[in-house]
Design an enzyme around this catalytic site. Structure first.
Site, PDB file in Angstrom:
ATOM      1  N   GLU A   1      -3.639  -2.099  -1.173  1.00 39.19           N
ATOM      2  CA  GLU A   1      -4.603  -1.073  -1.587  1.00 39.19           C
ATOM      3  C   GLU A   1      -5.968  -1.558  -1.104  1.00 39.19           C
ATOM      4  OE1 GLU A   1      -5.493   2.233  -4.695  1.00 39.19           O
ATOM      5  OE2 GLU A   1      -3.808   1.722  -3.419  1.00 39.19           O
TER       6      GLU A   1
ATOM      7  N   CYS B   1     -13.776   1.032  -4.446  1.00 34.89           N
ATOM      8  CA  CYS B   1     -13.117   1.340  -3.175  1.00 34.89           C
ATOM      9  C   CYS B   1     -12.997   2.842  -2.939  1.00 34.89           C
ATOM     10  CB  CYS B   1     -11.750   0.676  -3.101  1.00 34.89           C
ATOM     11  SG  CYS B   1     -10.633   1.146  -4.441  1.00 34.89           S
TER      12      CYS B   1
END
Length: 495
Positions: free
Chosen positions: A223, A257
């Site tokens: 991720e 993110c």
């Protein structure tokens, strides 16, 4: 709790980490796939470790960041995982059940798919949301029946200490354990022969983790980050877009993110958007320099990195719009407390580093566009981001945006909403990651699905390919090839 294996000290050696892995794997093999009630008990105890130490974790997070409000930490690092846990508890029995393959019995090979735990799962967490981004995958791995080893970020050192002690209060080290430490400990962790490894962090570090895991053929879920775009359609509500982009860009000091990195705006609406964005920023943060609700940049290294991105852009011709009260502007950026002013950068060009590097701070790049296809081409030509955002109606413009761009997920008229949908997969593609987790997708990521079949036919599979049955089988196969080619030619020629 077992007394055979004590919790690891800080900065454990590679040998100690391997000893923990071996102990977890031996315990897993001795137990076999755990029953439903065992899995639910482990999930409950692991979650209790977090909730019982929530206040201490929030204090530690504030110490690690230098400034992070308890509300921000409770919402993002403590409570955020609760909906996923509830979803798992409600559906775990169904997810664990064997699945019959329709039509297999009629074909002479009745079969079903069994979902089994992989064994020992490694989880490497980031520093920006250091608790929730290890807790969520760990709980999904436990739900799948695995043992779990967590490498907590060394950047959030105070939180790592509290979290490790918290987990040890209710979890046997052979069930779930926390590894603390710096680069050496992290490198040793990445090289362990796990049965699955999940990493959350930057693409650069993710590549090294995947390389280390590859030496042991360990499957990985990555991720990662990326430069997440926001495209404003020609009918976008500018107030809505400005308010929501500003909120997401400034949440956690921009260290997310899923944050928007740049916005593409119709040229005729550029100045209007920048003005409304500035108004939204000042509404959320009337002051910045001493405001306790501002989340600081995590450490000096990242402070220097973000300020260098802005300085490089300005040196190469970009215009910076600083969105703080005039009396505060001369004092920012300020290294003490690691405060960087909310900033909009205009006239950014490709030779500027900020055009290609993820920002991870309270800075936003805004580009004008003359035609929507130009904006879509800009997004599509770059590495696929973790998230892509669009503001405007659910019409042809949005459809073109979705069809022609690739990203981990998409949200229209908000930021990161796709990530919060219960049961929806979370994951990137390309430089923004590989694989996914969350809910059932996470359960499957940390599981192995195998087919179990029986045979009820009179002639076995291999027997059909050997004499004397093989001659008839060969003739039948030649007939199948001929008929299939006839059908293909008819379709190709439009007959």
């Amino acid at each position: 709790m077992s007394t055979a294996l004590a919790p690891l000290p800080a900065d454990p050696s590679a040998a100690l980490q391997r000893q923990l892995l071996d102990a977890q794997r031996a315990a897993f093999l001795a137990e076999g796939p755990p029953a439903l009630d065992v899995r639910l008990d482990r999930i409950d105890r692991f979650l209790a470790c977090v909730l019982e130490h929530a206040e201490d974790l929030c204090v530690a997070l504030d110490a690690d960041f230098g400034s992070r409000s308890p509300l921000a930490s409770l919402a993002s690092d403590i409570v955020g995982v609760l909906p996923d846990v509830q979803l798992i508890r409600e559906h775990l029995a169904q997810w664990m059940a064997d699945e019959e393959l329709p039509g297999s019995a009629e074909a002479g090979t009745p079969a079903y798919v069994q979902t089994r735990p992989k064994g020992v799962v490694g989880v490497i967490g980031p520093w920006n949301f250091p608790v929730t981004l290890v807790v969520q995958p760990a709980i999904e791995a436990l739900a799948a029946g695995n043992r779990v080893m967590i490498k907590f970020s060394e950047v959030a050192g105070h939180t790592a200490d509290v979290f490790a002690r918290a987990v040890a209060t209710r979890m046997d080290p052979e069930e779930a354990a926390v590894v603390r430490g710096g680069v050496a400990a992290a490198s040793a962790f990445s090289a362990l022969p796990f049965d699955h490894l999940l990493f959350t962090g930057s693409p650069a570090v993710g590549a090294r983790v995947a390389e280390a895991a590859g030496a042991n053929l360990v499957p990985v879920t990555l991720e990662l980050g990326g430069k997440n775009p926001v495209v404003l359609g020609t009918d976008a509500d500018l107030d809505l877009a400005a308010e929501r982009v500003a909120a997401m860009r400034l949440m956690n000091g921009g260290q997310i993110c899923l944050c928007p990195d740049y916005v593409l705006v119709p040229r005729t609406r550029l100045d209007d958007f920048v003005a409304r964005y500035g108004q939204a920023v000042r509404t959320y943060f009337p002051t910045w320099l001493e405001n306790p609700d501002v989340v600081s940049i995590i450490d000096d290294r990242n402070f220097d990195r973000v300020t260098a991105l802005v300085a490089d852009a300005q040196a190469k011709g970009a215009r910076a719009v600083t969105l703080v009260p005039p009396e505060e502007a001369p004092a920012l950026p300020r290294r003490a407390g690691r405060r960087i002013a909310p900033t909009v950068l205009l006239d950014v060009t490709e030779e500027m580093t900020i055009a290609s590097e993820e920002i991870f701070g309270p800075v936003l790049v805004v580009y004008p566009y003359d035609d929507l296809d130009q904006a879509i081409d800009h997004v599509a030509a770059r590495p696929s981001p973790l998230a892509a955002y669009f503001f405007g109606s659910d019409g042809p413009q949005f459809r073109r945006f979705v069809e022609r761009t690739t990203s981990g997920g998409v949200t229209r008229n908000d930021l990161a909403a796709h990530w919060g949908v219960e049961g929806a997969p979370s994951g990137g593609i390309g430089r923004s990651g590989m694989g996914a987790y969350h809910g059932r997708v996470g359960f499957l990521t940390f599981s192995h699905r195998r087919t179990i079949a029986a045979s009820t036919v009179t002639t076995g599979l291999a027997q059909r390919l050997l004499p004397p049955a093989g001659e008839a089988e060969a003739e039948a196969l030649r007939g199948l090839v001929t008929q299939t080619l006839t059908d293909l030619h008819a379709r190709i020629n439009g007959a």
